[in-house]
Design a protein around this motif. Structure first.
Motif, mmCIF file in Angstrom:
data_model
loop_
_atom_site.group_PDB
_atom_site.id
_atom_site.type_symbol
_atom_site.label_atom_id
_atom_site.label_comp_id
_atom_site.label_asym_id
_atom_site.label_seq_id
_atom_site.Cartn_x
_atom_site.Cartn_y
_atom_site.Cartn_z
ATOM 1 N N UNK A 25 0.689 -1.251 -0.142
ATOM 2 C CA UNK A 25 -0.048 0.092 0.107
ATOM 3 C C UNK A 25 0.786 1.311 -0.111
ATOM 4 N N UNK A 26 1.886 1.203 0.756
ATOM 5 C CA UNK A 26 2.875 2.419 0.859
ATOM 6 C C UNK A 26 3.510 2.707 -0.474
ATOM 7 N N UNK A 27 3.978 1.575 -1.071
ATOM 8 C CA UNK A 27 4.431 1.470 -2.247
ATOM 9 C C UNK A 27 3.396 2.416 -3.455
ATOM 10 N N UNK A 210 -8.921 -14.846 2.451
ATOM 11 C CA UNK A 210 -8.704 -13.806 1.410
ATOM 12 C C UNK A 210 -7.308 -13.984 0.654
ATOM 13 N N UNK A 211 -7.336 -13.592 -0.724
ATOM 14 C CA UNK A 211 -5.955 -13.399 -1.165
ATOM 15 C C UNK A 211 -5.446 -11.992 -0.698
ATOM 16 N N UNK A 212 -4.139 -11.928 -0.940
ATOM 17 C CA UNK A 212 -3.540 -10.690 -0.672
ATOM 18 C C UNK A 212 -4.235 -9.569 -1.750
ATOM 19 N N UNK A 213 -4.413 -9.865 -2.692
ATOM 20 C CA UNK A 213 -5.023 -8.693 -3.862
ATOM 21 C C UNK A 213 -6.455 -8.370 -3.037
ATOM 22 N N UNK A 214 -7.195 -9.460 -2.715
ATOM 23 C CA UNK A 214 -8.524 -9.082 -2.247
ATOM 24 C C UNK A 214 -8.384 -8.000 -0.870
ATOM 25 N N UNK A 215 -7.401 -8.129 -0.095
ATOM 26 C CA UNK A 215 -7.149 -7.672 1.276
ATOM 27 C C UNK A 215 -6.815 -6.141 0.723
ATOM 28 N N UNK A 216 -5.916 -6.262 -0.115
ATOM 29 C CA UNK A 216 -5.117 -4.651 -0.617
ATOM 30 C C UNK A 216 -6.586 -3.912 -1.202
ATOM 31 N N UNK A 217 -7.654 -4.662 -2.127
ATOM 32 C CA UNK A 217 -8.476 -3.940 -2.523
ATOM 33 C C UNK A 217 -9.443 -3.497 -1.375
ATOM 34 N N UNK A 218 -9.765 -4.111 -0.501
ATOM 35 C CA UNK A 218 -10.638 -3.746 0.614
ATOM 36 C C UNK A 218 -9.758 -2.570 1.365
#
Ligand code: DC
Length: 230
Positions: A25-27, A210-218
């Motif tokens: 997220x920081x990136x 959840x996948x990492x992508x799902x978590x990031x999207x949330x």
């Protein structure tokens, strides 16, 4: 002026994926990254190397005040940061299970937490900060613009850690890992100072299935909803 700098806090137990997600997220936002667990790990390894007892609260707090630490953007993709202690790269040593156990012990000392508070707040710099840990949203940045509490079942977290270590070629025992994770959860959430708990207003995400992508999207959706432009 510094309180206008946006902060996103991601708290949760070990193995919940906060480190990876916080770095990503920081990136994506071009924000700075605070891996607060690394600070406690640094105090732990520096104490052991210097012959300081992990029960000597006064000496540990003095050490925490005086440590010469540098966090640099990682030069290789297998890390989120390059972390230097007195100019020596200790990034790999910090990730060892033993360093995590030292960290959990020194983190239970109020004077150590107090000593690290100023260092953590000093990392709130423009254009913004993503801070991951246990008390980022409750104690260190209570005025953060967006707060996340990321968790997963202990079994799932042990499984993730097991796979990581096996991929690195280390021999590990899943049951022992699960027992360590449960012991650390217990110590981190039962201690009297800054225990691990969901901050008021934090978005709870259970990443067990959840996948990492799902978590990031949330998380990105929550950040947007809280008025931080992504
Ligand atoms: O996130 P981590 O596994 O690197 O954290 C190591 C230990 O440090 C963990 O057992 C709890 C402690 N810690 C803490 O008490 N407060 C923080 N903000 C971050 C970590």
């Amino acid at each position: 002026m510094s309180d206008t700098v946006p902060v996103i806090t991601i708290d949760g137990p070990s193995g919940s994926g906060k480190g990876t997600i916080a770095a990503s997220i920081a990136g994506q936002l071009g924000f700075h990254l605070l891996d607060s667990g690394a600070l406690y790990r640094l105090v732990g390894i520096a104490a052991v190397a210097g012959g300081i007892s992990l029960d000597d609260e006064t000496a540990l707090a003095q050490l925490a005040e005086s440590l010469d630490i540098e966090f640099n953007p990682a030069k290789t993709p297998d890390r989120t940061l390059d972390i230097l202690l007195a100019s020596r790269d200790v990034s790999d040593e910090l990730r060892l299970e033993t360093s995590g156990m030292y960290a959990s012990r020194v983190a239970a000392k109020p004077a150590v937490r107090q000593a690290l508070l100023r260092r953590q707040r000093a990392m709130r710099k423009k254009p913004g900060l993503v801070a991951d840990g246990r008390d980022m949203g409750t104690v260190v940045f209570p005025d953060a613009q967006a707060k996340i509490f990321l968790t997963a079942s202990a079994e799932e977290r042990a499984e993730r850690r097991y796979k990581q270590l096996i991929n690195k070629g280390e021999s590990v025992n899943l049951r022992a890992l699960l027992a360590e994770i449960k012991a650390r959860d217990e110590r981190d959430s039962q201690r009297s100072v800054a225990p691990l708990k969901q901050a008021e207003g934090a978005l709870l995400i259970d990443s067990t299935s959840m996948t990492i992508k799902d978590v990031e999207a949330a998380i990105l959706a929550h950040i947007c909803a809280m008025g931080i432009s992504v």
